[in-house]
Design a protein around this motif. Sequence first.
Motif, PDB file in Angstrom:
ATOM      1  N   THR A 212       0.845  -1.220  -0.125  1.00  0.00           N
ATOM      2  CA  THR A 212       0.017   0.055   0.006  1.00  0.00           C
ATOM      3  C   THR A 212       0.863   1.197  -0.020  1.00  0.00           C
ATOM      4  OG1 THR A 212      -1.715   1.137   1.189  1.00  0.00           O
ATOM      5  CG2 THR A 212      -0.290  -0.118   2.526  1.00  0.00           C
ATOM      6  N   GLU A 213       0.473   2.326  -0.547  1.00  0.00           N
ATOM      7  CA  GLU A 213       1.199   3.549  -0.661  1.00  0.00           C
ATOM      8  C   GLU A 213       0.969   4.424   0.456  1.00  0.00           C
ATOM      9  OE1 GLU A 213       1.633   3.520  -5.627  1.00  0.00           O
ATOM     10  OE2 GLU A 213       0.532   5.401  -4.445  1.00  0.00           O
ATOM     11  N   TYR A 214      -0.061   4.081   1.297  1.00  0.00           N
ATOM     12  CA  TYR A 214      -0.415   4.806   2.514  1.00  0.00           C
ATOM     13  C   TYR A 214      -0.851   3.823   3.461  1.00  0.00           C
ATOM     14  CZ  TYR A 214      -2.110   7.926   6.045  1.00  0.00           C
ATOM     15  OH  TYR A 214      -2.225   8.589   7.234  1.00  0.00           O
ATOM     16  N   THR A 215      -0.107   3.680   4.647  1.00  0.00           N
ATOM     17  CA  THR A 215      -0.720   2.823   5.495  1.00  0.00           C
ATOM     18  C   THR A 215      -1.444   3.529   6.547  1.00  0.00           C
ATOM     19  OG1 THR A 215       1.490   1.674   5.386  1.00  0.00           O
ATOM     20  CG2 THR A 215       0.186   1.103   7.321  1.00  0.00           C
ATOM     21  N   MET A 216      -2.589   2.960   6.864  1.00  0.00           N
ATOM     22  CA  MET A 216      -3.540   3.610   7.776  1.00  0.00           C
ATOM     23  C   MET A 216      -2.937   3.633   9.136  1.00  0.00           C
ATOM     24  SD  MET A 216      -6.510   4.240   6.278  1.00  0.00           S
ATOM     25  CE  MET A 216      -6.250   4.643   4.827  1.00  0.00           C
ATOM     26  N   PRO A 217      -3.128   4.752   9.778  1.00  0.00           N
ATOM     27  CA  PRO A 217      -2.247   4.622  11.297  1.00  0.00           C
ATOM     28  C   PRO A 217      -2.875   3.714  11.941  1.00  0.00           C
ATOM     29  CG  PRO A 217      -4.098   6.862  10.772  1.00  0.00           C
ATOM     30  CD  PRO A 217      -3.681   5.879   9.568  1.00  0.00           C
ATOM     31  N   VAL A 218      -1.996   2.948  12.588  1.00  0.00           N
ATOM     32  CA  VAL A 218      -2.638   2.202  13.777  1.00  0.00           C
ATOM     33  C   VAL A 218      -2.315   2.498  14.845  1.00  0.00           C
ATOM     34  CG1 VAL A 218      -3.017  -0.303  13.099  1.00  0.00           C
ATOM     35  CG2 VAL A 218      -0.703   0.794  12.850  1.00  0.00           C
ATOM     36  N   PHE A 219      -3.314   2.542  15.852  1.00  0.00           N
ATOM     37  CA  PHE A 219      -3.061   2.955  17.272  1.00  0.00           C
ATOM     38  C   PHE A 219      -3.386   1.634  18.097  1.00  0.00           C
ATOM     39  CE2 PHE A 219      -4.950   6.476  14.872  1.00  0.00           C
ATOM     40  CZ  PHE A 219      -3.821   7.335  15.172  1.00  0.00           C
ATOM     41  N   ASP A 220      -2.343   0.861  18.350  1.00  0.00           N
ATOM     42  CA  ASP A 220      -2.236  -0.413  18.987  1.00  0.00           C
ATOM     43  C   ASP A 220      -2.778  -0.075  20.606  1.00  0.00           C
ATOM     44  OD1 ASP A 220      -2.575  -2.815  19.700  1.00  0.00           O
ATOM     45  OD2 ASP A 220      -0.730  -3.340  19.815  1.00  0.00           O
TER      46      ASP A 220
ATOM     47  N   GLU C 343      -9.561   0.371   9.041  1.00  0.00           N
ATOM     48  CA  GLU C 343      -8.396  -0.745   9.132  1.00  0.00           C
ATOM     49  C   GLU C 343      -8.553  -1.625   7.943  1.00  0.00           C
ATOM     50  OE1 GLU C 343      -8.474  -4.674  11.844  1.00  0.00           O
ATOM     51  OE2 GLU C 343      -9.594  -2.920  12.756  1.00  0.00           O
ATOM     52  N   GLU C 344      -9.712  -1.676   7.111  1.00  0.00           N
ATOM     53  CA  GLU C 344      -9.862  -2.290   5.877  1.00  0.00           C
ATOM     54  C   GLU C 344      -8.852  -1.734   4.767  1.00  0.00           C
ATOM     55  OE1 GLU C 344     -12.158  -1.390   7.856  1.00  0.00           O
ATOM     56  OE2 GLU C 344     -13.041  -3.218   8.719  1.00  0.00           O
ATOM     57  N   ALA C 345      -8.774  -0.563   4.857  1.00  0.00           N
ATOM     58  CA  ALA C 345      -7.962   0.323   3.931  1.00  0.00           C
ATOM     59  C   ALA C 345      -6.637  -0.024   3.694  1.00  0.00           C
ATOM     60  CB  ALA C 345      -8.441   1.825   3.877  1.00  0.00           C
ATOM     61  N   ASP C 346      -6.308  -1.274   3.214  1.00  0.00           N
ATOM     62  CA  ASP C 346      -5.018  -2.103   3.230  1.00  0.00           C
ATOM     63  C   ASP C 346      -4.459  -1.888   1.763  1.00  0.00           C
ATOM     64  OD1 ASP C 346      -6.501  -3.781   1.888  1.00  0.00           O
ATOM     65  OD2 ASP C 346      -5.651  -5.390   3.052  1.00  0.00           O
ATOM     66  N   ALA C 347      -4.935  -1.155   0.936  1.00  0.00           N
ATOM     67  CA  ALA C 347      -4.511  -1.060  -0.358  1.00  0.00           C
ATOM     68  C   ALA C 347      -4.844   0.246  -0.820  1.00  0.00           C
ATOM     69  CB  ALA C 347      -4.968  -2.225  -1.322  1.00  0.00           C
ATOM     70  N   VAL C 348      -3.820   1.108  -0.613  1.00  0.00           N
ATOM     71  CA  VAL C 348      -4.108   2.599  -1.030  1.00  0.00           C
ATOM     72  C   VAL C 348      -3.208   3.218  -1.827  1.00  0.00           C
ATOM     73  CG1 VAL C 348      -4.360   5.018   0.189  1.00  0.00           C
ATOM     74  CG2 VAL C 348      -5.226   2.970   1.265  1.00  0.00           C
ATOM     75  N   VAL C 349      -3.349   3.826  -2.832  1.00  0.00           N
ATOM     76  CA  VAL C 349      -2.579   4.513  -3.787  1.00  0.00           C
ATOM     77  C   VAL C 349      -2.575   5.970  -3.565  1.00  0.00           C
ATOM     78  CG1 VAL C 349      -2.173   5.287  -6.279  1.00  0.00           C
ATOM     79  CG2 VAL C 349      -2.892   3.016  -5.756  1.00  0.00           C
ATOM     80  N   SER C 350      -1.428   6.540  -3.084  1.00  0.00           N
ATOM     81  CA  SER C 350      -1.610   7.848  -2.796  1.00  0.00           C
ATOM     82  C   SER C 350      -0.967   8.513  -3.914  1.00  0.00           C
ATOM     83  CB  SER C 350      -0.434   8.034  -1.606  1.00  0.00           C
ATOM     84  OG  SER C 350      -0.170   9.516  -1.468  1.00  0.00           O
ATOM     85  N   VAL C 351      -1.706   9.821  -4.405  1.00  0.00           N
ATOM     86  CA  VAL C 351      -1.291  10.558  -5.377  1.00  0.00           C
ATOM     87  C   VAL C 351      -0.796  12.032  -5.019  1.00  0.00           C
ATOM     88  CG1 VAL C 351      -3.155   9.548  -7.046  1.00  0.00           C
ATOM     89  CG2 VAL C 351      -3.596  11.358  -5.404  1.00  0.00           C
ATOM     90  N   GLY C 352      -0.031  11.803  -3.824  1.00  0.00           N
ATOM     91  CA  GLY C 352       0.667  12.892  -3.294  1.00  0.00           C
ATOM     92  C   GLY C 352       0.129  13.886  -2.157  1.00  0.00           C
ATOM     93  N   ASN C 353       1.055  14.438  -1.335  1.00  0.00           N
ATOM     94  CA  ASN C 353       0.746  15.255  -0.099  1.00  0.00           C
ATOM     95  C   ASN C 353       0.569  16.721  -0.758  1.00  0.00           C
ATOM     96  OD1 ASN C 353       0.751  16.668   1.985  1.00  0.00           O
ATOM     97  ND2 ASN C 353       2.522  16.571   2.413  1.00  0.00           N
ATOM     98  N   ALA C 354      -0.776  17.061  -0.672  1.00  0.00           N
ATOM     99  CA  ALA C 354      -1.031  18.279  -1.330  1.00  0.00           C
ATOM    100  C   ALA C 354      -0.537  19.439  -0.597  1.00  0.00           C
ATOM    101  CB  ALA C 354      -2.905  18.466  -1.529  1.00  0.00           C
ATOM    102  N   ASN C 355      -0.183  19.412   0.741  1.00  0.00           N
ATOM    103  CA  ASN C 355       0.444  20.323   1.621  1.00  0.00           C
ATOM    104  C   ASN C 355       1.903  20.829   1.135  1.00  0.00           C
ATOM    105  OD1 ASN C 355      -1.680  19.097   4.402  1.00  0.00           O
ATOM    106  ND2 ASN C 355      -2.045  21.250   3.123  1.00  0.00           N
ATOM    107  N   GLU C 356       2.395  19.849   0.418  1.00  0.00           N
ATOM    108  CA  GLU C 356       3.946  20.195   0.250  1.00  0.00           C
ATOM    109  C   GLU C 356       3.852  21.549  -0.633  1.00  0.00           C
ATOM    110  OE1 GLU C 356       6.474  16.541  -0.176  1.00  0.00           O
ATOM    111  OE2 GLU C 356       7.243  17.535  -1.946  1.00  0.00           O
ATOM    112  N   ARG C 357       4.896  22.192  -0.046  1.00  0.00           N
ATOM    113  CA  ARG C 357       5.253  23.607  -0.536  1.00  0.00           C
ATOM    114  C   ARG C 357       6.074  23.606  -1.740  1.00  0.00           C
ATOM    115  NH1 ARG C 357       4.161  28.119   1.908  1.00  0.00           N
ATOM    116  NH2 ARG C 357       2.474  27.794   3.625  1.00  0.00           N
ATOM    117  N   LEU C 358       5.799  24.506  -2.726  1.00  0.00           N
ATOM    118  CA  LEU C 358       6.550  24.889  -3.972  1.00  0.00           C
ATOM    119  C   LEU C 358       7.054  26.279  -3.977  1.00  0.00           C
ATOM    120  CD1 LEU C 358       4.892  22.968  -6.746  1.00  0.00           C
ATOM    121  CD2 LEU C 358       6.853  22.202  -5.870  1.00  0.00           C
ATOM    122  N   LEU C 359       8.169  26.509  -4.735  1.00  0.00           N
ATOM    123  CA  LEU C 359       8.190  28.089  -4.819  1.00  0.00           C
ATOM    124  C   LEU C 359       8.386  28.081  -6.419  1.00  0.00           C
ATOM    125  CD1 LEU C 359       9.338  30.734  -3.726  1.00  0.00           C
ATOM    126  CD2 LEU C 359      11.542  30.280  -4.244  1.00  0.00           C
TER     127      LEU C 359
END
Lengths: 355, 75, 414
Positions: A212-220, C343-359
């Motif tokens: 996964t490209e983002y692991t859900m935060p786990v609070f064990d 918890e079930e979201a074990d397969a996520v595609v991240s398309v980037g952190n929108a808060n990252e700063r750019l000049l």
Amino acid sequence: MAARYRVIYCLNQFFGGLGGEDKAYQPPQLIDGALGPSILLERLFPDIEVVASVVSGDNYLVEKTEAATGEIIALLAPLFEAGDDKKPQLLLAGPAFNAGRYGMACGAICKAVQEHFAIPTVTSMYLENPAVEEYRKDVLIARAGEDVMAMEESLKNMAGLACKLLQGKELLPDRDGYIPQGRRKNYFADKTGAARAVDMLLHKLAGEPFSTEYTMPVFDRVQPAPPVSDMSSARLALVTSGGIVPRGNPDRIEAASASRFGTYSLHGLSAFTGETHQTAHGGYDPTFANEDPNRILPLDVVRELETEGAIGSLHDSYYATVGNGTSVANAEKYGSEIAKILLADGVQAVILTST
Amino acid sequence: MSKQIERAGIPVVHACSIVPISKTVGANRIVPTIAIPHPFGAPDKGPEEEKKVRKELVQKALRALATPISQQTVF
Amino acid sequence: MAIARGHIVVDDVLFGEQTELLERVLVLDKKALNDFLLSRDERIESCLVSIARPGDSTRILCVKDVIQPSCKVRGDRLGVGRRHVLENVCVITCGKIVGFQEGIIDMSGSGALYTPFSTTLNVVLDIDVVPGLTPHQHEETVRNGGLAAADFLGKAARSVRPEMMQSFAAQKELPVSPDLPRVVYVYMLLSQGLLHDTYVLGRKAGEGLPRIIDPAMLLDGAITSGNCVSACDKNTTWHHQNNPVLLELYQRHGKDLNFSAVVLTNEPVRLAAKEDGAKKTISLVRELNADGVILSKEGFGNPDADQMLLTRGLEQAGIKLVAITDEFAGSDGSSQSLADSAEEADAVVSVGNANERLLLPPMEQLLGPVSDLDKLAGAWPYSLHEDGSLEVELQAIIGATNELGMQTLSCREV
């Protein structure tokens, strides 16, 4: 030959050659040049010159962190008054392997030094070292093996990482062998997000491994159990990871990375004594515990409180293991087994002591 | 260990010298103790005084066990 | 039945006497376009038409929507027939509707790396409306103006022979391979009322969803955007026209998977509606006997809750799911990325952190409503420096963290 990197190296009393647990309260001292593992480091990395070593007792550092790191900063300050071509460029600490207190000491030193002198620092620990969670976000922690058998590879990994850091190169946790610092950073992947999503789904459907490209935060975290409503009628049990066992250690519980826990009777015992019990723990100075095991597991005053009616009764056995480099998985297993016995005996509250 | 026992519904007080570790491993009721080699000991004091200190610590632990909490708490 | 898309590649756009396509050059009669737009909607007071090319020192401000010009040349039903599409050309509408939230496109420099529209030939419409319009009327005017302009340009493609044809069969005509997994695409649309709407077949997405829709209809222009939300992860009309998940699923159909269906669902404002929408979507997907689901998103914050409701419910129903999302992990990347988690979201595609700063470097030319550019200074998330350079969070750039997965941007822990 290009100028060598000038490095300060920090060790605990054991690796610094001062002594064992008897020196665990040794205040920090500054020693010229390389010492112990850093002699090996200089041989492995001729680019690195250890200009000074700091050796401190790990208990001293962990229990008096602020004072101890302050002392270290004072010891190091003169080195930073030198000219730019003489000033230390980096501080290394460890490897601490899976030793919790040594890890905490390394983490505290690195954090304090990088804040005060604005130089990079690197330490080295095993992934399960409790100090990893405490310090990984602030301090760069190279991956180390579990114990001293992995000294050479752990040193190589730490120093390789340090050199890259000094060269200003971009670092990546997997490639460069350090523990991720919990910071999300953007990068351009080879494929679009949509293509990656379909790839990931096909792997998932085929039962193949995928990341996964983002692991859900786990609070064990466990929901806190409700409090004891009436302590004077409650049944209490004692558990310790401080290694208090009957003399002779009948179950041969290991001094580190314990593979079992012991169940020992409290029947007819009003207190522990040095004649009846001892510590099996290898991670702290045993003198005080062996003199009076109640200093680890306070049976004497618990019995008094029982007589006085402050607690209802005491469960007939206590449970002991050694929490020294013991893996989280094992500790959880012991906890579950102990919980079953306690439930069966109607125990309502537990005091767990650790060193 | 403390979490597994709490999962079974029995309140646990973790008495330990290094609170950050206890926090990280997720104990709920935490009572800080004296020092690593002697969490319930004060060898520099006389035997009577030492025992008094120890008793106070255990009483504090018992109070922690009787206190309702909703999250990790250091007593 | 299928929709055939004929790709007509354009190498340059120039102003000229007559709107036509000459040897891969689109000539645009600026005055005719202007007259057309003003005559069809009296709420437009004036319209400034400009061209922005890749590599130009140009910054387009307050971008509202991006549309690919095209022209239906055969068939009168959506999803059936033939449509000619002008490749490399976009119509970009600008309008200051809800402040500067509309977002920016840089045609060169560091910001150009993050938006798909720095590599296209852009016909930029800076539309001014008559005084006294409500924001909703303003939005509608600019939205319809952009769509009309895209039609106007698209007509130039009518009788040109496409360089490449691509055919997308109607769903029910896609052959099923029994040994390949059945994949359903769950397509979340923002539908939160005033200035936050998406239109499906001309109707607001808040109505009549969730529903199953033929992907051939989607690739024939069934969805248009009416959003004025955060620039980085709003799906412009162009994104809907070129939805990369649809294209990927069509391409891999019969090879790696069966592309079984598309379920459109919305992102409403109330929790009860979210729960209800998720429940209905889950039951639709179950009826389709899906093995797997790709779940895309629009926006951030409360849509995270929709995405997690769907993820949890579908996974619990035994359907394997991959969710596409962007992150808002703070400018240093150390905050929690999403407003909700499962918890079930074990397969996520991240398309980037929108808060990252750019000049972003200063640009020679600014397009769009720039009259009060100085108001940008200090206005979060923008910060205009004295030399004209602009410090922004990635979220200010159109399409930077598109949650249909249009870009290659991703995010990892370091």
